[in-house]
Design an enzyme around this catalytic site. Sequence first.
Site, mmCIF file in Angstrom:
data_model
loop_
_atom_site.group_PDB
_atom_site.id
_atom_site.type_symbol
_atom_site.label_atom_id
_atom_site.label_comp_id
_atom_site.label_asym_id
_atom_site.label_seq_id
_atom_site.Cartn_x
_atom_site.Cartn_y
_atom_site.Cartn_z
ATOM 1 N N TYR A 1 2.703 12.075 -7.624
ATOM 2 C CA TYR A 1 2.913 12.819 -8.864
ATOM 3 C C TYR A 1 1.621 13.462 -9.354
ATOM 4 O O TYR A 1 1.594 14.641 -9.723
ATOM 5 C CB TYR A 1 3.475 11.875 -9.931
ATOM 6 N N SER B 1 0.398 17.480 -16.506
ATOM 7 C CA SER B 1 0.317 16.121 -17.026
ATOM 8 C C SER B 1 -1.152 15.745 -17.146
ATOM 9 O O SER B 1 -1.995 16.279 -16.403
ATOM 10 C CB SER B 1 1.017 15.136 -16.074
#
Length: 261
Positions: free
Chosen positions: A165, A152
């Site tokens: 995350y 990401s």
Amino acid sequence: MDIPHPSALFDLTGRVALITGSGSGLGQGLAIRFSQASAKVIVHFNASRAGSQAVVERIEALGGEALALAADLTQPDEVTRLVTQAVAHFGRVDMLINNAGLYPLAGLLTMAAAEWDAVIAANLRSTFLCTQAVARQMIAQGSGGAIVNITSIEAENPAPHHSHYSAAKAGVFMLTRSAAAELGRHGIRVNAVAPGLIWREGLEQDWPDGVNRYLAAAPLGRLGMPEDVADACLFLASPAARWITGASLTVDGGVLTHQVY
């Protein structure tokens, strides 16, 4: 070595792709795109059984071959079983796309340890376990392979309430580089794709402020589509990327080009 003709670079006929978390969201787009490149696809799911079967049916309707298999990717025995079942059905595994994961919100000061552990397990532990199991199978096959990890842009650009995350995805990137260094001698390439904000049904209604901010920040002026990420994975898994390993390809419409101060 033989250099493929450009027309053959993205033809995956005879190859088998295991795509984790492909019963819903981005994974669905990955599964369908790899099938369109003539790969046989293992559609992995944990909870989304109906969604994964719908993906298989769509692939078969388009003339492809696919199999839906369930597994909790945080458990070593289940990952081993997943790979064993895939090989029993298709005979081999040539490509692994580590896409499965969780994306919850939790503030650093209020996050429970269990919330942290769940996100690390779903995003980082699962990638390790799948990489290990599939790499062992690829080595046994003796013909190399390609692994692509979905990270990401948050692996290098933190967002509020995403410390777990972001940490997990940063860990996946370093796992990618470490695995590339260790597995290269077996002909196994390991790379990563770092997506930005990817469109899904209802996103504009669920997070209008975030969508508007992303559109304003993206030089290309739109959200990403699942196919945008899938095509980056397809490139890295294909012979077109035959001399690329340990790399991360950012697919974000240019958002990270913005000055940060």
